[in-house]
Structure formats: C-alpha cells, structure tokens
Design an enzyme around this catalytic site. Structure first.
Site, PDB file in Angstrom:
ATOM      1  N   HIS A 153       0.829  -1.210   0.000  1.00  6.73           N
ATOM      2  CA  HIS A 153       0.000   0.000   0.000  1.00  6.73           C
ATOM      3  C   HIS A 153       0.863   1.260   0.000  1.00  6.73           C
ATOM      4  CE1 HIS A 153      -3.289  -2.721   1.107  1.00  6.73           C
ATOM      5  NE2 HIS A 153      -4.108  -1.749   0.718  1.00  6.73           N
ATOM      6  N   LYS A 157      -0.938   4.960   4.466  1.00 10.67           N
ATOM      7  CA  LYS A 157      -1.910   4.057   5.107  1.00 10.67           C
ATOM      8  C   LYS A 157      -1.605   3.917   6.596  1.00 10.67           C
ATOM      9  CE  LYS A 157      -4.132  -0.463   4.627  1.00 10.67           C
ATOM     10  NZ  LYS A 157      -5.466   0.084   4.887  1.00 10.67           N
TER      11      LYS A 157
END
Ligand code: NAP
Length: 267
Positions: A153, A157
């Site tokens: 990610h 995040k």
C-alpha cells in the site's frame, strides 16, 4: 434520489466518493464532513464545480440540519465508529470503508443497525477485483495449504496489515481447516520480523508501504514443484467506486448490517 453524506470528504477516498455520487443519476450529495477544509465547498475540494454543500466539522451538527439516507465513511478507525453511531441514531444507513476498526466497535455498530432494522455495510475492500481475489484464494487453499500473503500500500496508510489481508487470511484459514500444514521456519533469523506476521496456523502476512503504490495484494500458494500466485492491483482509487455505488444502492434494501462486499455480490 438517494441522499448521501460523505464523512472524510477532504480525504483521498472521500473526494473520490463525492465525484462518484455526483455522477450517479439516482444519488445526490446531501452533506460532507471533515475537520480538514471545514467550511469549504465539498465540490471544489473534490475538484468539481461548487456544489453548494459546505464541509462540516461534525456529523452531529450536519444531521441536525439535513435529512440523509446513507452515510459513507472513509475516515479513521478512531472516528468511524462514532460517526456510525450518530448516523444510526438519525436513521441514516452507514456504509463504512474505513479499515482497522476493532472488532468490539464493529459488533456494536452491527447490533445498533440490527436493533433498528436499518441497513448497513462494512467492507474492508470495495474493489470487485479484490473480492474475486479473496474468493479465488479461498478455493486454492483447499488444494494448497502452504500460503503467504503480501499486501502493498501507499505510505500514508495508517493500519497494517490491511483489512483485506486479514480477511483473506481468515478465508484461507477457514477453507483449509481440515488440512494440516507445518510452516517452514528458518533455523537462523538474522533480522527480526523478516518472515512477516503469523495470522493463524502458519499463514504469514507481509506489509509493504511505499510512495507510488495504491492498494495491491499477492496471495502465493506453494506445492510440490509448483506455485500459484493470485494478484490484484488497485492502480487508482476509482477502482473502489463501483463497489461503493453498489453498496449505497443495496444498503437501502437491507434491514441489517452486512460485512463484506462479497455478501452483496454473491449473496
Ligand atoms: P485520508 O486521505 O487520510 O482521509 C481521511 C479523512 O478523514 C482525513 O481528511 C481525516 O482528517 C478525516 N477525518 C478524521 N476524523 C474524521 C471525522 N470524525 N469525521 C469526518 N472526517 C474525519 O485517508 P484515505 O486514504 O482516504 O483512507 C481512509 C480510510 O479508508 C482508511 O481507513 C483506509 O484504509 C480506507 N480505505 C478503504 C478502502 C476500501 O475499499 N474499503 C479503500 C481505500 C482506503 P484528519 O487528517 O484530520 O484525520
């Protein structure tokens, strides 16, 4: 018209949801909430023309003034349960995409919806491709008990591992319940944590965080003389919008909270 409130309106996902809601002929933006850019026009913040919808700092204030059918939440795991409680108290159906919410909070939101016979959705991944990846992984797990999950990610995040990785691990674990598998452990681990985190019975999850990434996951199965890799890539946040739009429509017909987009797609 389905009147939609977006919580986290100034965030990456919230802005995308505002653009998606404005494209749908049967939906309208009834309100927007975010402490960031509060007071600004939600349309301008989302890169559209002015919509005449002011971003409010607090959902309670907004719901005291506006009627809405659905609240979409892409905020933080700290903020989302409170937003959902307030929405439910006003009879507004929560559609929650925020990940990292603890189990007790999820169960409470579910109980509140069910008690009022109000529809609700909590989905850790609104990308239809990701839902299919999880389903294919659960099928493969019946044949390949050795598996590792790598989720990748963007570096903004907040939670790790991703909600999708945890759900995948849960599904894989359930699918291979009757199989035994001894996970290979290195005799010498030269760097702590290098083998990732162990979810359950040898299912390891590795989290990669880098700028440039959006949301990606690989599920790698190993067997005698072969491997099978199932990979999904969300290359832009637009990938989540068909799922969010589907959930907004379907939640209007529900009389309880449903967990996971797969339940809406496959029943
Ligand atoms: P983001 O860009 O940081 O946006 C979140 C926004 O919500 C921020 O502006 C934040 O403000 C705001 N916020 C915080 N508390 C709030 C409150 N009480 N009411 C309203 N807004 C509030 O994050 P993102 O990348 O959009 O991601 C948001 C969440 O969605 C994360 O949990 C992420 O993992 C999840 N996500 C889910 C999916 C899915 O398919 N389910 C897909 C992508 C992302 P501050 O900066 O002041 O905190």
């Amino acid at each position: 018209m389905i009147r939609v409130i977006v919580c986290g309106a100034s965030g990456r996902m919230g802005s995308e949801v505002i653009r998606a809601v404005c494209r749908e002929p049967d939906m309208e933006l009834a309100g927007a909430v975010d402490p960031v850019q509060a007071g600004s026009d939600a349309g301008i913040v989302a890169g559209l023309k002015p919509l005449g919808v002011r971003i409010e700092e607090d959902i309670g204030t907004l719901l005291g003034q506006t009627k809405a059918d659905v609240m979409v939440d892409f905020t933080t795991p700290q903020a989302a349960p409170g937003n959902a409680r307030t929405a439910i108290a006003y009879g507004v159906r929560p559609v929650i995409g925020t990940t990292g919410i603890n189990e007790a909070d999820q169960k409470e939101v579910e109980a509140l919806c069910n008690r009022q016979r109000l529809g609700g959705v909590i989905a850790p991944n609104f990308a239809i491709g990701a839902v299919l990846m999880m389903r294919f992984a659960a099928t493969a797990a019946k044949f390949f008990p050795a598996v590792e999950i790598i989720e990748l990610h963007h570096d903004g995040k907040l939670d790790a591992p991703s909600g999708t990785a945890l759900t995948t691990a849960e599904l894989v674990s359930r699918a291979r319940e009757t199989m035994t598998y001894e996970v290979a452990k290195p005799r010498v681990e030269k760097l702590a944590g290098v083998r990732g985190g162990e979810f359950h019975k040898g299912i390891r999850i590795h989290s990669v965080r880098l700028p440039g990434l959006v949301a990606h996951q690989e599920v790698i199965f190993g067997g005698d003389g072969q491997t099978l890799t199932i990979r999904h890539d969300s290359i832009s946040r637009a990938s989540f919008m068909p799922g969010v739009v589907l959930a907004i429509r379907r939640v209007m017909e529900l009389d309880r909270l449903v967990y996971g987009l797969d339940r809406l797609i496959f029943g």
